[in-house]
Motif scaffolding. Structure first.
Motif, mmCIF file in Angstrom:
data_model
loop_
_atom_site.group_PDB
_atom_site.id
_atom_site.type_symbol
_atom_site.label_atom_id
_atom_site.label_comp_id
_atom_site.label_asym_id
_atom_site.label_seq_id
_atom_site.Cartn_x
_atom_site.Cartn_y
_atom_site.Cartn_z
ATOM 1 N N PRO A 101 22.936 40.981 81.743
ATOM 2 C CA PRO A 101 21.915 41.827 82.370
ATOM 3 C C PRO A 101 20.925 42.360 81.344
ATOM 4 C CG PRO A 101 24.008 42.983 82.222
ATOM 5 C CD PRO A 101 24.259 41.573 81.775
ATOM 6 N N GLN A 102 19.727 42.638 81.785
ATOM 7 C CA GLN A 102 18.716 43.215 80.903
ATOM 8 C C GLN A 102 18.852 44.731 80.973
ATOM 9 O OE1 GLN A 102 14.846 41.665 81.746
ATOM 10 N NE2 GLN A 102 15.327 39.699 80.844
ATOM 11 N N LEU A 103 19.364 45.306 79.908
ATOM 12 C CA LEU A 103 19.608 46.740 79.858
ATOM 13 C C LEU A 103 18.863 47.363 78.694
ATOM 14 C CD1 LEU A 103 23.477 46.652 80.384
ATOM 15 C CD2 LEU A 103 21.729 47.149 82.088
ATOM 16 N N THR A 104 18.378 48.565 78.908
ATOM 17 C CA THR A 104 17.686 49.299 77.866
ATOM 18 C C THR A 104 18.458 50.573 77.569
ATOM 19 O OG1 THR A 104 15.583 48.458 78.659
ATOM 20 C CG2 THR A 104 15.494 50.369 77.205
ATOM 21 N N LEU A 105 18.805 50.754 76.334
ATOM 22 C CA LEU A 105 19.530 51.939 75.900
ATOM 23 C C LEU A 105 18.596 53.135 75.926
ATOM 24 C CD1 LEU A 105 22.248 52.899 74.640
ATOM 25 C CD2 LEU A 105 21.178 52.552 72.426
ATOM 26 N N PRO A 106 19.053 54.270 76.448
ATOM 27 C CA PRO A 106 18.194 55.459 76.477
ATOM 28 C C PRO A 106 17.672 55.876 75.099
ATOM 29 C CG PRO A 106 20.147 55.805 77.808
ATOM 30 C CD PRO A 106 20.328 54.502 77.092
ATOM 31 N N LYS A 107 18.417 55.610 74.050
ATOM 32 C CA LYS A 107 18.006 55.998 72.699
ATOM 33 C C LYS A 107 16.803 55.188 72.220
ATOM 34 C CE LYS A 107 20.000 56.659 68.089
ATOM 35 N NZ LYS A 107 21.218 56.549 67.311
ATOM 36 N N CYS A 108 16.789 53.893 72.497
ATOM 37 C CA CYS A 108 15.711 53.001 72.039
ATOM 38 C C CYS A 108 14.557 52.945 73.022
ATOM 39 C CB CYS A 108 16.236 51.587 71.854
ATOM 40 S SG CYS A 108 17.604 51.453 70.744
ATOM 41 N N LYS A 109 14.861 53.057 74.266
ATOM 42 C CA LYS A 109 13.930 53.051 75.390
ATOM 43 C C LYS A 109 13.187 51.735 75.624
ATOM 44 C CE LYS A 109 13.238 58.027 75.605
ATOM 45 N NZ LYS A 109 14.541 58.348 75.868
ATOM 46 N N ASN A 110 12.677 51.088 74.610
ATOM 47 C CA ASN A 110 11.871 49.891 74.815
ATOM 48 C C ASN A 110 12.558 48.595 74.422
ATOM 49 O OD1 ASN A 110 9.686 51.427 75.739
ATOM 50 N ND2 ASN A 110 9.021 51.821 73.653
ATOM 51 N N GLU A 111 13.747 48.670 73.919
ATOM 52 C CA GLU A 111 14.439 47.472 73.423
ATOM 53 C C GLU A 111 15.542 47.038 74.387
ATOM 54 O OE1 GLU A 111 13.567 45.895 70.677
ATOM 55 O OE2 GLU A 111 12.201 47.381 69.851
ATOM 56 N N GLN A 112 15.583 45.752 74.717
ATOM 57 C CA GLN A 112 16.651 45.209 75.551
ATOM 58 C C GLN A 112 17.899 45.017 74.692
ATOM 59 O OE1 GLN A 112 16.505 44.502 78.914
ATOM 60 N NE2 GLN A 112 14.507 45.484 78.848
#
Length: 100
Positions: free
Chosen positions: A11-22
């Motif tokens: 799945p394509q998930l974005t970590l809240p810490k990075c916000k813009n990185e999959q």
């Protein structure tokens, strides 16, 4: 030494810490590609394999399903949720057991 294998169809998930990185899913870890973030999550937690569905729940809903049979460093078995705190540190959350 065996190289890490990037999992297809993750799945394509974005970590809240990075916000813009999959996030990138490897065979044993999920990690941020952002070197400044340096966040990673092992797929084996306390002797229990954490599946992609639980990782997805962990990132999107801030905790996994209730995981049974994990083992502490002292060798004791326990059951808990794995949660993602606001600072993107992982932790355990235990069910409240009511005494009779």
């Amino acid at each position: 030494m065996e190289s890490a294998i990037i999992q297809e169809n993750a799945p394509q998930l974005t970590l809240p810490k990075c916000k813009n990185e999959q996030l990138i899913f490897f065979n044993q870890i999920v990690k941020s590609p952002n070197e400044l973030c340096s966040w990673l999550q092992f797929s084996n937690v306390c002797g229990v394999h954490i599946g992609i569905a639980d990782i997805e729940s962990f990132i999107n809903k801030i905790k996994t399903t209730f995981i049974k049979g994990m083992k502490s460093k002292a060798g004791k078995k326990f059951d808990a949720y794995i949660v993602l705190k606001e600072d993107c540190i992982t932790s355990f959350e235990f069910e409240n057991k009511k005494k009779k």
